[in-house]
Design a protein around this motif. Structure first.
Motif, PDB file in Angstrom:
ATOM      1  N   LEU A   1       0.835  -1.204   0.000  1.00  0.00           N
ATOM      2  CA  LEU A   1       0.000   0.000   0.000  1.00  0.00           C
ATOM      3  C   LEU A   1       0.868   1.252   0.000  1.00  0.00           C
ATOM      4  CD1 LEU A   1      -2.814  -1.081   2.487  1.00  0.00           C
ATOM      5  CD2 LEU A   1      -3.136  -0.478   0.073  1.00  0.00           C
ATOM      6  N   ALA A   2       1.970   1.223   0.746  1.00  0.00           N
ATOM      7  CA  ALA A   2       2.871   2.375   0.772  1.00  0.00           C
ATOM      8  C   ALA A   2       3.498   2.608  -0.600  1.00  0.00           C
ATOM      9  CB  ALA A   2       3.957   2.157   1.827  1.00  0.00           C
TER      10      ALA A   2
ATOM     11  N   ALA B   1      -7.560   8.656  -6.426  1.00  0.00           N
ATOM     12  CA  ALA B   1      -6.844   7.409  -6.157  1.00  0.00           C
ATOM     13  C   ALA B   1      -5.936   7.551  -4.942  1.00  0.00           C
ATOM     14  CB  ALA B   1      -6.024   7.012  -7.381  1.00  0.00           C
ATOM     15  N   SER B   2      -5.266   8.682  -4.833  1.00  0.00           N
ATOM     16  CA  SER B   2      -4.364   8.903  -3.705  1.00  0.00           C
ATOM     17  C   SER B   2      -5.138   8.938  -2.385  1.00  0.00           C
ATOM     18  CB  SER B   2      -3.596  10.210  -3.902  1.00  0.00           C
ATOM     19  OG  SER B   2      -2.728  10.113  -5.024  1.00  0.00           O
ATOM     20  N   GLU B   3      -6.322   9.570  -2.405  1.00  0.00           N
ATOM     21  CA  GLU B   3      -7.151   9.611  -1.199  1.00  0.00           C
ATOM     22  C   GLU B   3      -7.581   8.207  -0.783  1.00  0.00           C
ATOM     23  OE1 GLU B   3     -10.352  12.242  -2.003  1.00  0.00           O
ATOM     24  OE2 GLU B   3      -9.084  14.035  -2.133  1.00  0.00           O
ATOM     25  N   ARG B   4      -7.958   7.380  -1.769  1.00  0.00           N
ATOM     26  CA  ARG B   4      -8.362   5.996  -1.464  1.00  0.00           C
ATOM     27  C   ARG B   4      -7.204   5.216  -0.842  1.00  0.00           C
ATOM     28  NH1 ARG B   4     -12.510   2.875  -5.379  1.00  0.00           N
ATOM     29  NH2 ARG B   4     -14.117   4.472  -5.563  1.00  0.00           N
ATOM     30  N   LEU B   5      -6.014   5.419  -1.370  1.00  0.00           N
ATOM     31  CA  LEU B   5      -4.855   4.691  -0.851  1.00  0.00           C
ATOM     32  C   LEU B   5      -4.498   5.145   0.562  1.00  0.00           C
ATOM     33  CD1 LEU B   5      -2.735   4.574  -4.113  1.00  0.00           C
ATOM     34  CD2 LEU B   5      -3.491   2.575  -2.796  1.00  0.00           C
ATOM     35  N   LEU B   6      -4.603   6.425   0.830  1.00  0.00           N
ATOM     36  CA  LEU B   6      -4.344   6.912   2.182  1.00  0.00           C
ATOM     37  C   LEU B   6      -5.347   6.342   3.173  1.00  0.00           C
ATOM     38  CD1 LEU B   6      -3.463  10.654   1.441  1.00  0.00           C
ATOM     39  CD2 LEU B   6      -1.903   8.860   2.247  1.00  0.00           C
ATOM     40  N   GLN B   7      -6.611   6.256   2.750  1.00  0.00           N
ATOM     41  CA  GLN B   7      -7.638   5.679   3.613  1.00  0.00           C
ATOM     42  C   GLN B   7      -7.379   4.185   3.820  1.00  0.00           C
ATOM     43  OE1 GLN B   7     -10.232   7.310   5.289  1.00  0.00           O
ATOM     44  NE2 GLN B   7     -10.295   5.295   6.294  1.00  0.00           N
ATOM     45  N   ALA B   8      -6.989   3.492   2.757  1.00  0.00           N
ATOM     46  CA  ALA B   8      -6.695   2.061   2.876  1.00  0.00           C
ATOM     47  C   ALA B   8      -5.519   1.819   3.812  1.00  0.00           C
ATOM     48  CB  ALA B   8      -6.394   1.480   1.487  1.00  0.00           C
ATOM     49  N   THR B   9      -4.510   2.674   3.728  1.00  0.00           N
ATOM     50  CA  THR B   9      -3.355   2.541   4.614  1.00  0.00           C
ATOM     51  C   THR B   9      -3.771   2.723   6.071  1.00  0.00           C
ATOM     52  OG1 THR B   9      -1.874   3.364   2.880  1.00  0.00           O
ATOM     53  CG2 THR B   9      -1.077   3.472   5.152  1.00  0.00           C
TER      54      THR B   9
END
Length: 340
Positions: free
Chosen positions: A247-248, A304-312
């Motif tokens: 994820l990172a 997409a970046s917001e989704r990844l930050l939330q997933a992290t």
């Protein structure tokens, strides 16, 4: 005095000028040291290797009684054949017995293997100064010598290679000769029937599955390739790559895409942006990255970046669900890319 340069060793091994004496293979590349000794012994054994009388010592074994080396060199072979003495892990304890054998080895070939030795080392100095002595330095392969070794190996086996096979192998392998030889032997065996190798073959057989799959995950997610994404995720997770690490890396990848997209929106072509990067992405990824820059708008990349930050964040709060979060998020982004 004969002190060979590292680049002269391969040529020397093809046609050694001595059949007896003291040969010293030394250097920081232990794999190349062993290979050099083995090649030399094969040549010294002559047309009938099975008839050669080869004795093997380990250096520490001779430390306790260095005279064993002299006794072995002076002994007469009961069955005839070339007398070859191989000494692994040779050190300064051998200087005295080798001094006795330096000018009269009695027809024997003494092949020494040692670590890296400075010019003033007593063992190296003795061999380099001996009329019947040859010192063979073994230093790690450069990109050029590594590529030449690969080409020669494949050519001798009659194997055709795609243009990106050797660059890919150079990226994957280090410069330890023993490791390189082992991987090349594996590839030659694999391609024995079809007589052809592709980059995919190299990646399948030689690369670390976890490290290799990471680029595939990034590009499959960004490129909208769901089937490739599932395969790459399975490989990475099977190799124990941490889902939070993935994820990172995905977060970093989409941040890069957004930064590069800003340049595209400013009037540069995707290819020009990628060609200007330092360090430049591996050539095998250029087409995939160019496609991603064309697929994603700045607004979509921000989402997409917001989704990844939330997933992290979710994966850190509930580590047991990290893999589920990773799969769900990457598939959602993959589908988003595919709809553009």
């Amino acid at each position: 005095m004969t002190a060979l340069k590292a680049h002269e060793v391969a040529r020397y091994l093809a046609r050694p000028d001595l059949s007896e004496g003291i040969f010293l293979a030394y250097g920081p590349d232990g794999g190349l040291v062993r290979e050099t000794a083995q090649r030399l012994i094969r040549h010294l054994s002559g047309d009938d290797p099975g008839a050669a009388n080869i004795t093997v010592f380990d250096g520490p074994e001779l430390v306790a009684d260095p005279s064993l080396l002299v006794l072995e060199a002076r002994s007469v072979s009961l069955f005839g054949g070339k007398r070859i003495i191989r000494v692994r892990n040779a050190g300064k304890a051998l200087v005295m017995p080798l001094t006795e054998l330096r000018d009269d080895p009695g027809g024997a070939a003494i092949v020494l293997e040692a670590d890296n030795l400075p010019p003033r080392d007593a063992l190296r100095a003795l061999v380099e100064a001996a009329k019947l002595g040859r010192a063979l330095p073994c230093y790690p392969d450069t990109d050029e010598t590594l590529a030449a070794l690969m080409r020669d190996t494949f050519n001798q086996a009659g194997i055709r290679t795609d243009a990106d096979v050797i660059p890919t192998l150079r990226d994957i392998l280090g410069n330890d000769r023993e490791v390189t030889r082992r991987e090349l032997e594996k590839l030659v065996l694999y391609a024995a029937a079809g007589k052809a190798l592709t980059r995919e073959d190299v990646l399948l057989l030689c690369a670390d599955n976890g490290a290799l799959a990471i680029d595939a995950i990034l590009d499959a997610t960004g490129g909208g390739h769901a089937e490739k994404l599932e395969q790459a995720l399975n490989r990475a997770l099977a190799a124990s790559v941490n889902p939070q690490q993935l994820l990172a890396m995905l977060t970093g990848h989409f941040a890069n895409l957004r930064r590069w997209r800003t340049e595209v929106d400013g009037g540069r072509t995707p290819r020009a942006v990628l060609d200007g990067l330092r360090p430049k992405p591996h050539f095998s990824r250029i087409n995939a990255l160019e496609q991603q820059l064309r697929l994603w708008s700045d607004a979509a990349l921000a989402t997409a970046s917001e989704r990844l930050l939330q997933a992290t964040s979710d994966s850190r709060r509930r580590p047991a669900l990290a893999e589920t979060v990773l799969r769900r998020t990457t598939l959602a982004l993959c589908m988003l890319a595919a709809t553009h």
